[in-house]
Design a protein around this motif. Structure first.
Motif, PDB file in Angstrom:
ATOM      1  N   TYR A   1      19.657  28.752   0.591  1.00  0.00           N
ATOM      2  CA  TYR A   1      20.488  29.785  -0.021  1.00  0.00           C
ATOM      3  C   TYR A   1      19.690  30.781  -0.850  1.00  0.00           C
ATOM      4  CZ  TYR A   1      24.454  26.850   1.289  1.00  0.00           C
ATOM      5  OH  TYR A   1      25.369  26.125   1.980  1.00  0.00           O
ATOM      6  N   MET A   2      18.635  30.348  -1.496  1.00  0.00           N
ATOM      7  CA  MET A   2      17.884  31.248  -2.386  1.00  0.00           C
ATOM      8  C   MET A   2      17.287  32.433  -1.618  1.00  0.00           C
ATOM      9  SD  MET A   2      17.304  31.681  -5.516  1.00  0.00           S
ATOM     10  CE  MET A   2      16.207  32.332  -6.722  1.00  0.00           C
ATOM     11  N   PRO A   3      16.505  32.226  -0.543  1.00  0.00           N
ATOM     12  CA  PRO A   3      15.982  33.402   0.169  1.00  0.00           C
ATOM     13  C   PRO A   3      17.085  34.224   0.849  1.00  0.00           C
ATOM     14  CG  PRO A   3      15.185  31.379   1.190  1.00  0.00           C
ATOM     15  CD  PRO A   3      15.953  30.981  -0.014  1.00  0.00           C
ATOM     16  N   LEU A   4      18.124  33.546   1.330  1.00  0.00           N
ATOM     17  CA  LEU A   4      19.222  34.268   1.977  1.00  0.00           C
ATOM     18  C   LEU A   4      19.936  35.175   0.979  1.00  0.00           C
ATOM     19  CD1 LEU A   4      20.918  34.572   4.582  1.00  0.00           C
ATOM     20  CD2 LEU A   4      22.396  32.785   3.650  1.00  0.00           C
ATOM     21  N   LEU A   5      20.257  34.672  -0.204  1.00  0.00           N
ATOM     22  CA  LEU A   5      20.939  35.477  -1.209  1.00  0.00           C
ATOM     23  C   LEU A   5      20.024  36.567  -1.778  1.00  0.00           C
ATOM     24  CD1 LEU A   5      22.996  32.721  -3.039  1.00  0.00           C
ATOM     25  CD2 LEU A   5      23.833  34.476  -1.479  1.00  0.00           C
ATOM     26  N   THR A   6      18.724  36.296  -1.827  1.00  0.00           N
ATOM     27  CA  THR A   6      17.781  37.325  -2.266  1.00  0.00           C
ATOM     28  C   THR A   6      17.754  38.480  -1.261  1.00  0.00           C
ATOM     29  OG1 THR A   6      16.437  35.654  -3.379  1.00  0.00           O
ATOM     30  CG2 THR A   6      15.395  37.765  -2.940  1.00  0.00           C
ATOM     31  N   LEU A   7      17.748  38.162   0.022  1.00  0.00           N
ATOM     32  CA  LEU A   7      17.793  39.210   1.044  1.00  0.00           C
ATOM     33  C   LEU A   7      19.097  39.993   0.978  1.00  0.00           C
ATOM     34  CD1 LEU A   7      16.179  37.478   4.142  1.00  0.00           C
ATOM     35  CD2 LEU A   7      15.252  39.348   2.781  1.00  0.00           C
ATOM     36  N   VAL A   8      20.202  39.311   0.711  1.00  0.00           N
ATOM     37  CA  VAL A   8      21.487  40.004   0.558  1.00  0.00           C
ATOM     38  C   VAL A   8      21.415  40.979  -0.614  1.00  0.00           C
ATOM     39  CG1 VAL A   8      23.908  39.680  -0.067  1.00  0.00           C
ATOM     40  CG2 VAL A   8      22.873  38.214   1.662  1.00  0.00           C
ATOM     41  N   GLY A   9      20.823  40.541  -1.727  1.00  0.00           N
ATOM     42  CA  GLY A   9      20.665  41.420  -2.882  1.00  0.00           C
ATOM     43  C   GLY A   9      19.796  42.624  -2.578  1.00  0.00           C
ATOM     44  N   ILE A  10      18.734  42.418  -1.823  1.00  0.00           N
ATOM     45  CA  ILE A  10      17.845  43.521  -1.459  1.00  0.00           C
ATOM     46  C   ILE A  10      18.573  44.516  -0.556  1.00  0.00           C
ATOM     47  CG2 ILE A  10      15.785  44.082  -0.094  1.00  0.00           C
ATOM     48  CD1 ILE A  10      14.549  41.478  -1.202  1.00  0.00           C
ATOM     49  N   VAL A  11      19.353  44.013   0.395  1.00  0.00           N
ATOM     50  CA  VAL A  11      20.093  44.891   1.301  1.00  0.00           C
ATOM     51  C   VAL A  11      21.144  45.689   0.534  1.00  0.00           C
ATOM     52  CG1 VAL A  11      21.731  44.901   3.229  1.00  0.00           C
ATOM     53  CG2 VAL A  11      19.644  43.544   3.368  1.00  0.00           C
ATOM     54  N   VAL A  12      21.847  45.034  -0.386  1.00  0.00           N
ATOM     55  CA  VAL A  12      22.855  45.742  -1.194  1.00  0.00           C
ATOM     56  C   VAL A  12      22.180  46.827  -2.030  1.00  0.00           C
ATOM     57  CG1 VAL A  12      24.475  45.480  -3.118  1.00  0.00           C
ATOM     58  CG2 VAL A  12      24.513  43.863  -1.231  1.00  0.00           C
ATOM     59  N   PHE A  13      21.034  46.515  -2.620  1.00  0.00           N
ATOM     60  CA  PHE A  13      20.316  47.515  -3.409  1.00  0.00           C
ATOM     61  C   PHE A  13      19.868  48.674  -2.521  1.00  0.00           C
ATOM     62  CE2 PHE A  13      16.696  49.447  -5.488  1.00  0.00           C
ATOM     63  CZ  PHE A  13      17.150  49.575  -6.780  1.00  0.00           C
ATOM     64  N   TRP A  14      19.380  48.376  -1.320  1.00  0.00           N
ATOM     65  CA  TRP A  14      18.918  49.416  -0.410  1.00  0.00           C
ATOM     66  C   TRP A  14      20.066  50.325   0.031  1.00  0.00           C
ATOM     67  CZ3 TRP A  14      19.842  50.224   4.895  1.00  0.00           C
ATOM     68  CH2 TRP A  14      19.053  51.211   5.461  1.00  0.00           C
ATOM     69  N   ILE A  15      21.233  49.728   0.303  1.00  0.00           N
ATOM     70  CA  ILE A  15      22.402  50.538   0.674  1.00  0.00           C
ATOM     71  C   ILE A  15      22.795  51.449  -0.486  1.00  0.00           C
ATOM     72  CG2 ILE A  15      24.870  50.429   1.221  1.00  0.00           C
ATOM     73  CD1 ILE A  15      24.227  47.877   2.827  1.00  0.00           C
ATOM     74  N   GLY A  16      22.769  50.921  -1.697  1.00  0.00           N
ATOM     75  CA  GLY A  16      23.068  51.740  -2.878  1.00  0.00           C
ATOM     76  C   GLY A  16      22.066  52.876  -3.033  1.00  0.00           C
ATOM     77  N   HIS A  17      20.798  52.586  -2.771  1.00  0.00           N
ATOM     78  CA  HIS A  17      19.779  53.628  -2.865  1.00  0.00           C
ATOM     79  C   HIS A  17      19.999  54.707  -1.805  1.00  0.00           C
ATOM     80  CE1 HIS A  17      15.947  55.597  -3.368  1.00  0.00           C
ATOM     81  NE2 HIS A  17      15.713  55.440  -2.084  1.00  0.00           N
ATOM     82  N   ALA A  18      20.356  54.287  -0.603  1.00  0.00           N
ATOM     83  CA  ALA A  18      20.603  55.250   0.469  1.00  0.00           C
ATOM     84  C   ALA A  18      21.807  56.144   0.140  1.00  0.00           C
ATOM     85  CB  ALA A  18      20.830  54.517   1.795  1.00  0.00           C
ATOM     86  N   LEU A  19      22.835  55.558  -0.452  1.00  0.00           N
ATOM     87  CA  LEU A  19      24.004  56.361  -0.831  1.00  0.00           C
ATOM     88  C   LEU A  19      23.663  57.360  -1.924  1.00  0.00           C
ATOM     89  CD1 LEU A  19      26.848  53.710  -0.803  1.00  0.00           C
ATOM     90  CD2 LEU A  19      26.562  55.621   0.764  1.00  0.00           C
ATOM     91  N   ARG A  20      22.856  56.944  -2.883  1.00  0.00           N
ATOM     92  CA  ARG A  20      22.501  57.862  -3.973  1.00  0.00           C
ATOM     93  C   ARG A  20      21.515  58.929  -3.498  1.00  0.00           C
ATOM     94  NH1 ARG A  20      20.682  55.407  -9.313  1.00  0.00           N
ATOM     95  NH2 ARG A  20      21.039  57.555  -9.903  1.00  0.00           N
ATOM     96  N   ASP A  21      20.672  58.588  -2.536  1.00  0.00           N
ATOM     97  CA  ASP A  21      19.663  59.523  -2.050  1.00  0.00           C
ATOM     98  C   ASP A  21      20.304  60.680  -1.281  1.00  0.00           C
ATOM     99  OD1 ASP A  21      17.003  60.304  -1.850  1.00  0.00           O
ATOM    100  OD2 ASP A  21      16.771  59.368   0.124  1.00  0.00           O
ATOM    101  N   LYS A  22      21.416  60.444  -0.613  1.00  0.00           N
ATOM    102  CA  LYS A  22      22.094  61.494   0.159  1.00  0.00           C
ATOM    103  C   LYS A  22      22.830  62.482  -0.713  1.00  0.00           C
ATOM    104  CE  LYS A  22      22.786  58.753   4.305  1.00  0.00           C
ATOM    105  NZ  LYS A  22      23.768  58.123   5.181  1.00  0.00           N
TER     106      LYS A  22
END
Length: 55
Positions: A33-54
């Motif tokens: 669960y630890m690496p899986l949830l870390t990857l989920v957190g990274i993906v959520v952060f990346w999506i947020g960054h992409a939304l703010r970048d546009k």
């Protein structure tokens, strides 16, 4: 609207990841669960960054 949603997603990811570490250290959970949830957190952060970048 995109900027606000992106900021909210980034804030949620940056809040969730340290809470995840604290939860793991205090109570623990399965090793997978630890690496899986870390990857989920990274993906959520990346999506947020992409939304703010546009904006």
């Amino acid at each position: 609207m995109r900027n606000s949603l992106g900021m909210l997603l980034q804030f949620a990811a940056l809040t969730f990841l340290p809470v995840l570490i604290i939860f793991q250290l205090n109570w623990g959970f399965r090793l997978l669960y630890m690496p899986l949830l870390t990857l989920v957190g990274i993906v959520v952060f990346w999506i947020g960054h992409a939304l703010r970048d546009k904006a």
